[in-house]
Every structure is written in C-alpha cells, then in structure tokens.
Design an enzyme around this catalytic site. Structure first.
Site, mmCIF file in Angstrom:
data_model
loop_
_atom_site.group_PDB
_atom_site.id
_atom_site.type_symbol
_atom_site.label_atom_id
_atom_site.label_comp_id
_atom_site.label_asym_id
_atom_site.label_seq_id
_atom_site.Cartn_x
_atom_site.Cartn_y
_atom_site.Cartn_z
ATOM 1 N N SER A 100 0.862 -1.183 0.000
ATOM 2 C CA SER A 100 0.000 0.000 0.000
ATOM 3 C C SER A 100 0.893 1.225 0.000
ATOM 4 C CB SER A 100 -0.885 -0.009 1.252
ATOM 5 O OG SER A 100 -1.501 1.246 1.470
ATOM 6 N N TYR B 146 -2.005 -1.578 10.638
ATOM 7 C CA TYR B 146 -2.135 -1.764 9.195
ATOM 8 C C TYR B 146 -0.930 -1.180 8.460
ATOM 9 C CZ TYR B 146 -3.749 -1.223 4.405
ATOM 10 O OH TYR B 146 -3.840 -1.254 3.042
#
Length: 269
Positions: A139, A152
């Site tokens: 990401s 995360y």
C-alpha cells in the site's frame, strides 16, 4: 506452457481482478479465500470465459497453520504454483488502545504471517524449476508511519521491505518479486472501515488499472509499483523527510478518519 497462479483474497476486489486478468492471459488459477460460494462462482465464470482451469481453496489465513494447510492441499492436488499473488489483507482504524487486540492479531496473521508462510511454501519449487514470480500487495501506507492505522501501516511497510529483500536475494535465480503499492482502490476495504474518509486523498482508483499496472511492472521485472502519479510522487517524497515530521503530518491528516471509522469485523471474503 500453461502456468498456474495462486491468488489469495480472490473472492472480491483486487483479488478477483487479478484472477480475471491472469485468466485472460491464459494462466490456470488457484483461487483462495474464506467464501466458498463466491470463489466457486468466480471459478466457473473464468473457466467458461477463458478455457482455463480454476481451482478453489477455502482457507482462513488468520489461522496459525494456514500456510502449511494450503501447501499440503496444493501437494495433495498435484498443483504447482508459478505465480503467487499475496493479495489477502485487511485494515483497522482508531486509537490503538481502543482497538480490539484480537482483530489486530488477525490483521497481522493475514497481512504478514500468512504472506510469509505462503511464500515459504511455494518458493522452493520455483527455485527448483528455475523460474517463478511473487506479487505482494502492499500500500502507499508502506512509505510512512500511519497514526490511527498503526498496525495496518506497519504491516504494509513489512510487506514492502520483505518484497524488496526477497527480490534482491532471488533476482539472479530466476525469481521475480514485485511489491504492489496502490493508493485507495474501489474495493470493500473502506466498507469494512465504515468510512470512505479513510482514503485521505479523496480519490479512488479502479481495480482494473491497478492490476494492469502490477502485471506490466512484473513483466518489466520492476521491484515495486505505485499506480497513479499522485501516489507515486507522495511515496517517493515521504521517505526523504524526517520520520517524526512525516508521522506528525500523517496524524493530522488521519485524525478525522479516526473519529468516524468503526472498529471493523473481518470481511467475509
């Protein structure tokens, strides 16, 4: 020669798009997720549309022995994996002390532990054949600290660094390793968080172009790819600033998300 791609989190979002585009390229597929019905329906559509073989594996990657189970099932079916797409993952948002510790544990098991474990399961066979590829979905969160998404963001930093390290180890042994680092994508990720405000840039990419960028980057043997000009600029500028400064800016940006996001349950995929 027909090759086989194993895709985790294949029942929806980027995983389903990877399956569709790889099937269109002529790859046989192993589709892995928790949702048997959705996997079966996708497998049947892709068999019909592209004349490929599509196998279904139902497995919760949060389980401690998930990767070993998958490896054993692949061996039992005589399936050889030429391309591993470690796509499965999910995130949570909120103050760390208020987040469900069990959810954070599962998040790390899926985003990190299963990803590493599955790579362990398939990489020896790739090396023995002298060829193979791994795509790990990270990401843009991998490039800087991410307050209120701390677990995360850290998991995606691990995925990026793990991928870059593996690529350097194996690039001269016939193995390609790519980290895909997208910004916000139109998938169920933000539905699980309960707010689209988590896409702090305010813009969303579609799964199709993101996967096409990844496959083009893999074909070119790139180390990582960040689809979208704005995402790429941000990813390359952030590491050049003091980390504490970047973390402070990220906290201001994501503070509003913290207050509207729900503490999600894991998606059913």
């Amino acid at each position: 020669m027909r090759t086989t791609a194993l895709i985790t989190g294949a029942s929806s979002g980027l995983g389903a798009e990877f399956a569709a585009q790889l099937a269109a390229r002529g790859h046989d597929l192993v589709l892995l997720a928790r949702s048997a019905d959705r996997l079966a329906a996708l497998a049947e559509r892709l068999r019909t549309a592209h004349g490929i073989e599509a196998h279904v594996l139902v497995q919760d990657l949060a389980e401690p022995d998930a990767a070993v189970r998958v490896g054993a099932e692949l061996a039992a079916r005589g399936l050889v994996v030429d391309l591993l797409v470690n796509n499965a993952g999910f995130g949570s948002c909120g103050r760390f002390e208020a987040n469900d510790a069990r959810l954070d544990h599962d998040q790390l098991m899926v985003n990190v532990v299963a990803l590493v474990g599955l790579t362990h399961e398939v990489l020896p066979g790739m090396l023995a054949r002298g060829r193979g590829s791994v795509i790990n979905v990270a990401s843009t969160a991998a490039f800087q600290p991410t307050p209120y998404f701390a677990v995360y963001g850290a998991s995606k930093t691990f995925v990026l660094d793990f991928s870059l390290g593996l690529r350097q180890e194996y690039r001269r042994r016939g193995i390609r390793v790519l980290a895909l680092c997208p910004g916000p994508v139109e998938t169920g990720f933000f539905d699980a968080l309960g707010t689209r405000a988590a896409a702090v840039t305010g813009s969303f990419a579609l799964p199709g172009p993101v996967v096409r960028s990844a496959l083009r980057a893999l074909d070119a043997d790139r180390a990582y790819v960040t689809p979208g000009l704005a995402n790429a600029v941000t990813a390359h500028l952030a590491p050049r600033r003091p980390r504490t400064f970047v973390a402070a800016i990220a906290e201001r940006v994501s503070r509003g998300v913290r207050d509207v996001a729900k503490n999600p349950q894991r998606r059913s995929a």
